[in-house]
Structure formats: structure tokens, C-alpha cells
Design a protein around this motif. Structure first.
Motif, mmCIF file in Angstrom:
data_model
loop_
_atom_site.group_PDB
_atom_site.id
_atom_site.type_symbol
_atom_site.label_atom_id
_atom_site.label_comp_id
_atom_site.label_asym_id
_atom_site.label_seq_id
_atom_site.Cartn_x
_atom_site.Cartn_y
_atom_site.Cartn_z
ATOM 1 N N ALA A 1 -5.354 5.655 1.598
ATOM 2 C CA ALA A 1 -3.978 5.819 1.138
ATOM 3 C C ALA A 1 -3.923 6.539 -0.207
ATOM 4 O O ALA A 1 -3.008 7.326 -0.463
ATOM 5 C CB ALA A 1 -3.300 4.450 1.025
ATOM 6 N N THR B 1 0.823 -1.204 0.000
ATOM 7 C CA THR B 1 0.000 0.000 0.000
ATOM 8 C C THR B 1 0.858 1.255 0.000
ATOM 9 O O THR B 1 0.598 2.215 -0.742
ATOM 10 C CB THR B 1 -0.939 0.000 1.220
ATOM 11 O OG1 THR B 1 -1.727 -1.182 1.218
ATOM 12 C CG2 THR B 1 -1.847 1.228 1.207
ATOM 13 N N PHE C 1 -6.820 1.260 2.107
ATOM 14 C CA PHE C 1 -6.253 1.474 0.782
ATOM 15 C C PHE C 1 -6.849 2.713 0.125
ATOM 16 O O PHE C 1 -6.139 3.526 -0.472
ATOM 17 C CB PHE C 1 -6.489 0.250 -0.101
ATOM 18 C CG PHE C 1 -5.996 0.422 -1.512
ATOM 19 C CD1 PHE C 1 -4.645 0.308 -1.807
ATOM 20 C CD2 PHE C 1 -6.868 0.729 -2.550
ATOM 21 C CE1 PHE C 1 -4.180 0.485 -3.103
ATOM 22 C CE2 PHE C 1 -6.413 0.908 -3.839
ATOM 23 C CZ PHE C 1 -5.062 0.789 -4.118
ATOM 24 N N GLN D 1 -9.181 -3.172 5.592
ATOM 25 C CA GLN D 1 -7.993 -2.909 4.791
ATOM 26 C C GLN D 1 -8.358 -2.225 3.476
ATOM 27 O O GLN D 1 -7.586 -1.409 2.961
ATOM 28 C CB GLN D 1 -7.251 -4.218 4.534
ATOM 29 C CG GLN D 1 -6.693 -4.843 5.803
ATOM 30 C CD GLN D 1 -5.880 -6.090 5.549
ATOM 31 O OE1 GLN D 1 -5.407 -6.331 4.437
ATOM 32 N NE2 GLN D 1 -5.702 -6.903 6.585
ATOM 33 N N THR D 2 -9.511 -2.532 2.924
ATOM 34 C CA THR D 2 -9.951 -1.862 1.694
ATOM 35 C C THR D 2 -10.141 -0.366 1.940
ATOM 36 O O THR D 2 -9.748 0.473 1.119
ATOM 37 C CB THR D 2 -11.270 -2.476 1.189
ATOM 38 O OG1 THR D 2 -11.061 -3.865 0.955
ATOM 39 C CG2 THR D 2 -11.728 -1.797 -0.088
#
Length: 427
Positions: free
Chosen positions: A332, A277, A329, A325-326
Motif C-alpha cells: 500500500a 491502510t 501494508f 497483512q504486513t
């Protein structure tokens, strides 16, 4: 190309590898007892960054003032660069339980990284054509994201394929930190061979000439720092900008230092996924830096910085709520877009408001207002995290961006440019 060289350190070591390695490979599982309290990595890591920032706070103005006088910006740039390279390389020998050894090498390498940037930044008014500082500064950051991203990709490839080389995960990380130091020092040779420095406009005052030259220049540097502080006090736009920058840069420093620990502590991400990432962020940030450089040409640097700070504010507020986590991302991607905007354009906006012949002196103060937030910002984050937890501490970072934007909105950059011109003597 120096951005290309040194961004490998800030990307791979400061943001990517060392925070995770410090938590997983250096810190004892029970934490570290100090002053009757037990501290974990999420508290100690920002505290180490705060110590490095404090050293910069003390030294940068005097170093910058002395460099302008002696025309040794390039020499000091390279000296601090290679001291930083050495200590970054020594991080590769740290293992389980080496908490204070790791702290020492990290603090010294981080101090040298920032100190070298005092003199690197000071070349911007000298080498950028008039009216092109925003674009040149943004290109520097863009090159840094690509260079740092390529080097970090090599590190990630080594960690993923470590079995082919007979390395453990910790061993692969240590090799990567050594590779990063070599990248930094190797590509800095381009700067060493090609960068030229113009002669100084001033001579060492008589009262300093009896002392040995290093002490004379250092004494002059501290004396001139006081003079510079008084100059800045008479330049309201510059002073207001620096205060605004100190506040919103505090938020940026916290996010840069704590992003990986957020992924591991709060979302339980695996190191490889987290580093992937961060790698994607680097390449998004390349386009983001160029985008904000273009935006500055259309809107002006100040307005473009404010747009980027709105993005930063949204990012830290979203960080408080994300659970997957998606979502991390997606966050990010937003951080990658705004990452270079505030930093690159703040550097060039400041360069437009200061006297060119005193650039290192004024950029010494810029580094103080850039890295002082690392002292109080990371220190405050460490305290808030220890008392309330990671997410509330991260949410408070949004206040840094909001307050910084409010102050920046009142900066009159045209007044600052006029003051810089009035203070610029004829060589």
C-alpha cells in the motif's frame, strides 16, 4: 479545491466503504443468480464499474464539445457534480438484498463524478500559467488526497466509535456515505463561487439553430466529436498518447476499484484494518503527487509518468505473491507513492498537447480514454476473476502497465505541443 471536494467520493465510497459494504451488507450470502450463473461481489462490483464507464464512453465527447461552444463548462461541471452528490447520498439507504438499487445509485453517481471531471479537467489549460500545468495538476491531486483523506479519517473514526452513537457497523457505514456526499457537495460550493469561465470563441452553426437549445447543443456536440476524432487522427503524438493512456489507465482503474476486495477476499482482513491502510495511502499519495510534480519539472512529464508506471507494475506483480497483512501494508505504501503520479501528469501532459480554446472538447475524449478502460479493464478483470480467481486476474493487470509504457515511450510531446499551437486561433 474541487479535487479536495470530489476526492472524498472516490476515496471513501468507491475505494473504501462501498466495495466492503456491498459484499458484507448488501449481497446475499449465496450470491446473485443471473443468466443461469451465480455471481459473487468480486465479479459484480467491477461489472457495475464497467457499465458506468460505458456510459461515459458514449456521452463524454459530445458533452465536452458542446460545453466549449456554449461556454457552459462551469454550469455542466456543477450540474453533474450535484446529480452525483444526490445519488451518492441515496446509497446510504441501501440495505441487505438491495443489489440492483445499489447498482443503480452507484452507476449514476460514478457516471456523474466522471462527467463532472470532463469539465473540471478542461479548465486546466485556462487557469494554469504557461509551463506550470504539471505542477498545478499535481497540486490538484495532492489537495484531493488530503481532502479525501481527512474525510475518510472522519468516517473511520465514526465506524470505530459507532457504539457511542448507538449505530451498528452497517448503520455507521451508511451514515459515512451520506457524510461523504455532503462533503463533496459542500466543498464544491467553493468552485461554484470562485471559478470563472472565459467566453467561447465560436458561435452555434446555422444548421443547428432551429432546434431547441439543449438539443441543438447536443446535436452540435456529436457532430463536433466526429470532427475532433478526425483532428486527433491527424495529431500522431496525441493519438499515441491517448492509446497508451487508455491501456495503463485500465490497470489503475482496476487497482482502485478492487484493492479493498483484494484485502477482504484474499487476505481476510478486517474492514477497520483495511480502511486504516487505505487512509494511510491517502496521506502518502499527497507527498507522492508533489514528488512526481517536482520530478516532472526535472525529467519532463513523460519520463515521470514512465517512472510511476514502473512502480505500478511492481505493485501488481507483488500483489500476486503477498500472503500477510504486513506485506499488504508495504504494498500500500508503494501504491500511495505512485498513485497520483500517472494520473496528475497524464492530465497535464495531455493539456500541453491540445488547443486551449477546445479544451473541454478534447478533454471529453480524454475522459473516454480514461474511463473506457473502466469498461473493458474492469470487465476483463471480472471475467478473469470468475474463471481463474483473484490473483491471476490481478497479475494480468501488469500487462496493461507494460504495454502502456511501451507506447508512451514513443510519444513526442514537443510535436504535440506544436500541433496544439498551430490549431489555436486568435480570439
Amino acid at each position: 479545491m474541487y479535487d479536495w471536494a470530489n476526492s472524498a467520493y472516490s476515496t471513501a465510497i468507491v475505494s473504501g466503504l462501498l466495495p466492503i459494504y456491498f459484499k458484507e451488507g448488501v449481497m446475499p450470502s449465496e450470491g446473485v443468480a443471473l443468466f443461469g450463473q451465480t455471481f459473487n461481489s468480486a465479479t459484480l462490483w467491477p461489472a457495475f464499474g464497467a457499465v458506468a464507464a460505458l456510459l461515459v464512453l458514449i456521452a463524454a465527447p459530445a458533452l465536452g464539445a458542446a460545453a466549449d461552444l456554449a461556454s457552459v463548462k462551469k454550469r455542466l461541471l456543477l450540474s453533474f457534480c450535484y446529480m452525483g452528490v444526490l445519488n451518492a447520498a441515496l446509497l446510504s439507504v441501501c440495505a441487505r438484498g438491495d443489489v440492483w438499487q445499489t447498482a443503480l445509485f452507484y452507476i449514476v453517481s460514478q457516471f456523474c463524478f466522471v462527467a463532472a471531471n470532463v469539465f473540471y479537467d478542461a479548465f486546466l489549460p485556462q487557469i494554469a500559467p504557461e509551463g506550470r500545468q504539471d505542477w498545478v495538476s499535481s497540486k490538484g491531486f495532492a489537495y484531493g488526497y488530503i481532502g479525501g483523506g481527512i474525510q475518510f479519517a472522519l468516517c473511520l473514526a465514526l465506524i470505530v466509535g459507532r457504539d457511542m452513537f448507538g449505530l451498528s457497523e452497517g448503520g455507521a457505514v451508511r451514515v459515512c456515505m451520506l457524510m461523504t456526499a455532503v462533503w463533496w457537495g459542500g466543498f464544491a460550493l467553493i468552485t461554484a463561487f470562485l471559478l470563472k469561465e472565459t467566453p467561447s470563441y465560436e458561435a452555434l452553426p446555422d444548421r443547428f439553430r432551429g432546434a431547441p437549445k439543449p438539443l441543438a447543443y447536443l446535436g452540435y456536440g456529436f457532430s463536433r466529436s466526429w470532427t475532433t476524432a478526425r483532428k486527433i487522427a491527424r495529431m500522431p503524438s496525441v493519438l499515441r498518447f491517448l492509446i497508451a493512456y487508455m491501456i495503463y489507465s485500465g490497470g489503475i482503474q482496476v487497482v482502485i476499484h478492487m484493492a479493498t476486495l483484494f484485502g477482504t477476499e484474499e487476505l481476510k482482513m478486517e474492514p477497520t484494518g483495511l480502511m486504516t491502510t487505505l487512509l494511510i495511502i491517502q496521506f502518502i499519495a499527497f507527498g507522492g503527487a508533489l514528488l512526481f510534480g517536482w520530478m516532472a519539472g526535472r525529467l519532463g512529464a513523460k519520463r515521470a509518468v514512465i517512472v510511476s508506471l514502473l512502480g505500478w507494475t511492481a505493485a501488481v506483480v507483488c500483489a500476486y505473491f503477498i500472503q500477510t497483512q504486513t506485506q499488504f501494508f508495504a504494498l500500500a505504501v508503494l501504491v500511495g507513492l505512485v498513485l497520483g503520479g500517472a494520473q496528475a501528469l497524464s492530465r497535464s501532459l495531455y493539456g500541453q498537447m491540445i488547443p486551449e480554446q477546445s479544451a473541454a472538447e478534447f478533454y471529453g475524449f480524454y475522459s473516454v480514454f480514461n474511463k473506457a478502460p473502466g469498461f473493458w479493464g474492469l470487465g476483463a478483470f471480472a471475467a478473469l476473476n470468475h474463471l481463474f480467481g483473484f490473483r491471476p486476474a490481478m497479475l494480468c493487470v501488469g500487462l496493461f502497465f507494460a504495454a502502456g509504457m511501451a507506447l508512451l515511450a514513443g510519444v513526442n510531446e514537443k510535436t504535440g505541443e506544436a500541433a496544439a499551437s498551430a490549431d489555436r486561433p486568435t480570439p
